[in-house]
Structure formats: C-alpha cells, structure tokens
Write an enzyme that holds these catalytic residues in place. Structure first.
Site, short mmCIF file in Angstrom:
data_model
loop_
_atom_site.label_atom_id
_atom_site.label_comp_id
_atom_site.label_asym_id
_atom_site.label_seq_id
_atom_site.Cartn_x
_atom_site.Cartn_y
_atom_site.Cartn_z
N TYR A 146 25.23 -4.13 -21.58
CA TYR A 146 26.16 -3.20 -20.91
C TYR A 146 26.52 -2.04 -21.85
O TYR A 146 26.39 -0.87 -21.49
CB TYR A 146 27.41 -3.98 -20.51
N LYS A 150 25.30 1.90 -21.41
CA LYS A 150 26.25 3.01 -21.20
C LYS A 150 26.12 4.04 -22.32
O LYS A 150 26.26 5.24 -22.07
CB LYS A 150 27.68 2.47 -21.13
P1 NAD Z 1 31.87 -2.99 -9.33
O1 NAD Z 1 30.96 -4.06 -9.76
O2 NAD Z 1 32.93 -3.30 -8.33
O3 NAD Z 1 31.06 -1.74 -8.76
C1 NAD Z 1 29.76 -1.41 -9.16
C2 NAD Z 1 28.98 -1.00 -7.92
O4 NAD Z 1 27.66 -0.58 -8.30
C3 NAD Z 1 28.81 -2.14 -6.93
O5 NAD Z 1 29.09 -1.70 -5.63
C4 NAD Z 1 27.33 -2.51 -7.06
O6 NAD Z 1 26.81 -3.10 -5.89
C5 NAD Z 1 26.73 -1.17 -7.42
N1 NAD Z 1 25.45 -1.27 -8.12
C6 NAD Z 1 25.17 -1.96 -9.25
N2 NAD Z 1 23.89 -1.78 -9.60
C7 NAD Z 1 23.34 -0.95 -8.67
C8 NAD Z 1 22.06 -0.39 -8.47
N3 NAD Z 1 21.04 -0.67 -9.30
N4 NAD Z 1 21.86 0.43 -7.40
C9 NAD Z 1 22.86 0.71 -6.55
N5 NAD Z 1 24.10 0.21 -6.68
C10 NAD Z 1 24.34 -0.62 -7.73
O7 NAD Z 1 32.52 -2.40 -10.67
P2 NAD Z 1 33.65 -1.29 -10.87
O8 NAD Z 1 34.75 -1.89 -11.64
O9 NAD Z 1 33.95 -0.63 -9.58
O10 NAD Z 1 32.88 -0.28 -11.85
C11 NAD Z 1 32.33 0.93 -11.37
C12 NAD Z 1 31.82 1.76 -12.54
O11 NAD Z 1 32.90 2.05 -13.43
C13 NAD Z 1 30.74 1.06 -13.37
O12 NAD Z 1 29.79 2.01 -13.77
C14 NAD Z 1 31.51 0.55 -14.57
O13 NAD Z 1 30.69 0.46 -15.71
C15 NAD Z 1 32.57 1.63 -14.73
N6 NAD Z 1 33.75 1.09 -15.43
C16 NAD Z 1 34.66 0.30 -14.76
C17 NAD Z 1 35.74 -0.21 -15.47
C18 NAD Z 1 36.80 -1.06 -14.80
O14 NAD Z 1 37.71 -1.53 -15.49
N7 NAD Z 1 36.78 -1.29 -13.50
C19 NAD Z 1 35.90 0.05 -16.85
C20 NAD Z 1 34.92 0.82 -17.49
C21 NAD Z 1 33.86 1.36 -16.76
#
Ligand code: NAD
Ligand code: UDP
Length: 346
Positions: A146, A150
């Site tokens: 991960y 990133k």
């Molecule tokens: P989440 O798992 O709920 O959402 C991720 C989404 O991406 C899901 O809908 C999943 O189905 C989709 N996805 C994954 N791989 C895919 C692919 N190959 N093709 C198409 N769709 C794909 O997670 P989240 O918390 O909503 O995170 C969203 C983004 O924000 C991510 O990139 C994550 O790294 C980043 N982020 C989130 C947090 C947090 O605390 N929530 C913190 C840091 C970064």
C-alpha cells in the site's frame, strides 16, 4: 458545472465525494470494480441523469466517452486487511490504475486529483507530519504494498505534471471515518464501534499507546472538493490534527455507545506506525481548509448510522485465510503472531 470521473466512487470516501459533486451541480462518472466498495453507497444516485456508474477495474484501463474536466483517482483498497488480502491488486491499482487515470486526464486536459495517504510517511520520525517530510517506510514489509504503491502513484503524478503538463493535485489523507464504512472492514473506528454495539471485546493491537488523528468524512470531502477546484499541485495533508491514542479512542467509543465491552489486547501488526498527526498549515494556507467536526461529534454520527444497520453490524466478521490475528471473531490486520495477549476492562 464540471464533468468529473471519480475512480473508487462506490467506496466510503468516493461515494461521499460523488454526493458532494452531484449536490453542487456537477456530472459524475463513477468508475469502480466494487472490490471494497458497494452499490448500496451510490444506490440513491444511480437513476440521476447527472450520474453514471461504470463497473470496471481501472488497473485494466479507464476509457470514458465524452468530455472530462476532472479525474479524481480514489480507487485503491484502504483498510489494512483489504490490502493484505489483495497485495498484487493494491500494487496494480496504485501503479497501472494511476497511470490509466493520468492518461485520461492528459488526453482530456483535465485536472487530476490523487488520493494519496499519510502512509507515505510510514512510521514517522518527524512529528507532526509536514508535507516536506520524506517519510520512513519499510519497502519490503507487509504494508509496503500500500505505502509504496501510493508513493509510486505520487511520483507518477509529479512526472505527468512535469513532463506531460497535466494539471495535477496530490492530497495526503489521514485516517478518516464516518457513515458508509463497512462495519467489518477491519479499520479501528469501525472495529471498535461494531464490537461495542455487539457487546464484544474491543480488540486493541499492542498496548494501545500508538496514536492516530481521526477526521470526519464531511470535513475530508470538503477538502477534496477544494483541491479539485484549485490549481494547487500539493502534496497537501488533509486530516484532523486532534491526536489520540488507540486506547483513548476505545474508551471514547465505549462511553458513546454505553457499552460494557471489555478491551482485549492483541499483538501489534508488523510496521504499525507508532504515531500520526497531520500538520495542516499548508491546507489552511492554500485551500482555506480546516476540519469543523470534532471527534466526539463525528463518532456520535457514525455510531448513530451503524445503529441503523444492526443486521450487518451483528453479522460475523469475515476472516482472511492465514492472516487471523487473534481470538475468534477478530478480523485480520496484518501477518502477526496469533493469540490475544491480555484482557482487561476499558
Ligand atoms: P474504500 O475501500 O471504501 O474505497 C476504495 C474504492 O476503490 C472501493 O469502492 C473499491 O471497490 C474501489 N477500487 C479498488 N480497486 C479498484 C480498481 N482496481 N478498479 C476500480 N475500483 C477499485 O476506501 P476509502 O477509505 O474510501 O479510500 C478511498 C481512497 O482514499 C483510497 O485511495 C485510499 O487509499 C485513500 N485514503 C483513505 C483514507 C481513509 O482513512 N479513509 C486514508 C488515506 C487515504
Ligand atoms: N487497531 C486496533 N484494533 C483494531 C484495528 C486497528 O488497535 O481492531 C489499531 C492499529 O493497529 C493501528 C490503529 O488502530 O495502530 C489504526 O488502524 P487502522 O487499520 O484503522 O488504520 P491505519 O493503521 O492504516 O492507520
């Protein structure tokens, strides 16, 4: 009005971003493979003319017909159990998926937003974390799929900015929580809330002294929209600087839910960062952004939402083969020695 492609738009953050964009009159194309996202999250948008859902794996390609003004690239697993379950898929979406999203932005001369993460700082030697800190990441540990995906995504984004001229913006998101998280996604806020509501022990990994800073989803999404609307390249930290230990979070959830759940200590996952707090000076300066919802209020809203979904909350947590960390019912966090180490009351 803009036409925005949101990759990962059926996920937790992505679906809230789709809502915010639709509410202000933008058109949205949500591209998602539903690997960790859910149609439930966007069900209320599916019949709107301004909203299109495209079921696709963006690691394989990202073709969207018609003009595009913004590509917001959020597709990626985010919860540690999710990315441990799919290490190669996580690397693929951070690398190939990001490149497909950048190519679309380049072709359409669109603004490109990368949802990066505080994990690029690894286990930080500098505290709080400012954007000019380069981080302390183990490149071969279990979290590296991960973290390094990133970091590569950030490097690729900057290369497209410098050599292709794409209008890019990188945000580094710190732990964010709220409604629409999957109750058993294994992240700490969801785990503690579901455990407290079920009367199960709260699973604290390690001694609970590690810290995180938790941001409520509405605040975070305001920051994403501000970044979309700016021409700021970033990276910009987005998160709530109110830092607390994992033990303090457990106590807050127990108090808010009125639960009598005890706490149960489990081994700390490999390379689990010991502390994390964003310096948000840059977000304040370049986006005029800061969080408004304090953690107690955000947790209350999240608990209220989970209470409306008790069937799902009460369902057994899914296990990850070979990665279970402790006693029965405990979802995997990362490969660690098995077995709870201590049990106590919070
Ligand atoms: P989440 O798992 O709920 O959402 C991720 C989404 O991406 C899901 O809908 C999943 O189905 C989709 N996805 C994954 N791989 C895919 C692919 N190959 N093709 C198409 N769709 C794909 O997670 P989240 O918390 O909503 O995170 C969203 C983004 O924000 C991510 O990139 C994550 O790294 C980043 N982020 C989130 C947090 C947090 O605390 N929530 C913190 C840091 C970064
Ligand atoms: N954590 C915990 N119990 C859990 C889940 C997580 O004590 O049931 C800890 C985890 O070890 C980490 C912190 O809570 O120190 C935040 O974990 P999370 O998976 O939510 O996010 P991340 O580690 O990616 O910040």
């Amino acid at each position: 009005m803009k036409r925005v492609v949101v990759t990962g738009g059926a996920g937790f953050l992505g679906s809230h971003l789709c809502d915010a964009l639709i509410q202000r009159g933008d058109a949205v194309v949500c591209a998602d493979d539903l690997s960790t996202g859910r149609l439930d999250n966007i069900d209320h948008l599916l019949d709107l003319p301004a909203f299109t859902f495209a079921h696709m794996d963006v690691s394989e390609g990202l073709e969207v017909s018609g003009p595009v003004d913004v590509v917001a690239h959020l597709a990626s697993p985010a919860s540690p159990p999710d990315y441990h379950r799919s290490p190669l898929g996580t690397l693929a979406v951070g690398s190939r998926g990001t490149e497909h999203a950048l190519r679309l932005a380049a072709r359409e001369q669109a603004r490109f937003l990368l949802a990066s993460t505080s994990e690029v700082y690894g286990d930080p030697a500098v505290h709080p974390q400012r954007e000019d800190y380069w981080g302390n990441v183990n490149p071969i540990g279990p979290r590296s799929v991960y973290d390094e995906a990133k970091r590569f995504a950030e490097a690729l984004t900057m290369a497209y900015r410098r050599s292709v001229g794409v209008d890019t913006g990188v945000v580094r998101i710190f732990n964010t929580y709220g409604p629409r998280m999957r109750p058993h996604d294994g992240r700490v806020v969801t785990s503690f809330i579901t455990q407290a509501l079920n009367g199960d022990p709260l699973t604290i990994y390690g001694d609970g002294s590690q810290t995180r800073s938790f941001c409520y989803v509405d605040d975070l999404v305001r920051g994403l929209v501000a970044m979309i609307d700016s021409d700021e390249p970033g990276p910009v930290n987005l998160g709530n600087p109110h830092e607390r230990t994992v033990s303090e979070l457990a106590a807050a959830v127990v108090a808010l839910t009125g639960s009598s759940s005890p706490v149960e200590h489990h081994p700390l996952p490999v390379d689990d960062p010991t502390r994390r707090r964003p310096d948000i000076g840059k977000a304040r300066a370049v986006l005029g952004w800061q969080p408004r919802v304090d953690t107690e209020e955000g947790l209350r809203r999240t608990v209220d939402w989970f209470r409306t979904r008790m069937d799902e909350v009460a369902a057994a947590a899914p296990m990850v083969a070979g990665e279970q960390v402790g006693g029965a019912g405990v979802p995997a966090a990362s490969p660690v020695a098995a077995g709870p180490v201590a049990v106590g009351r919070s």
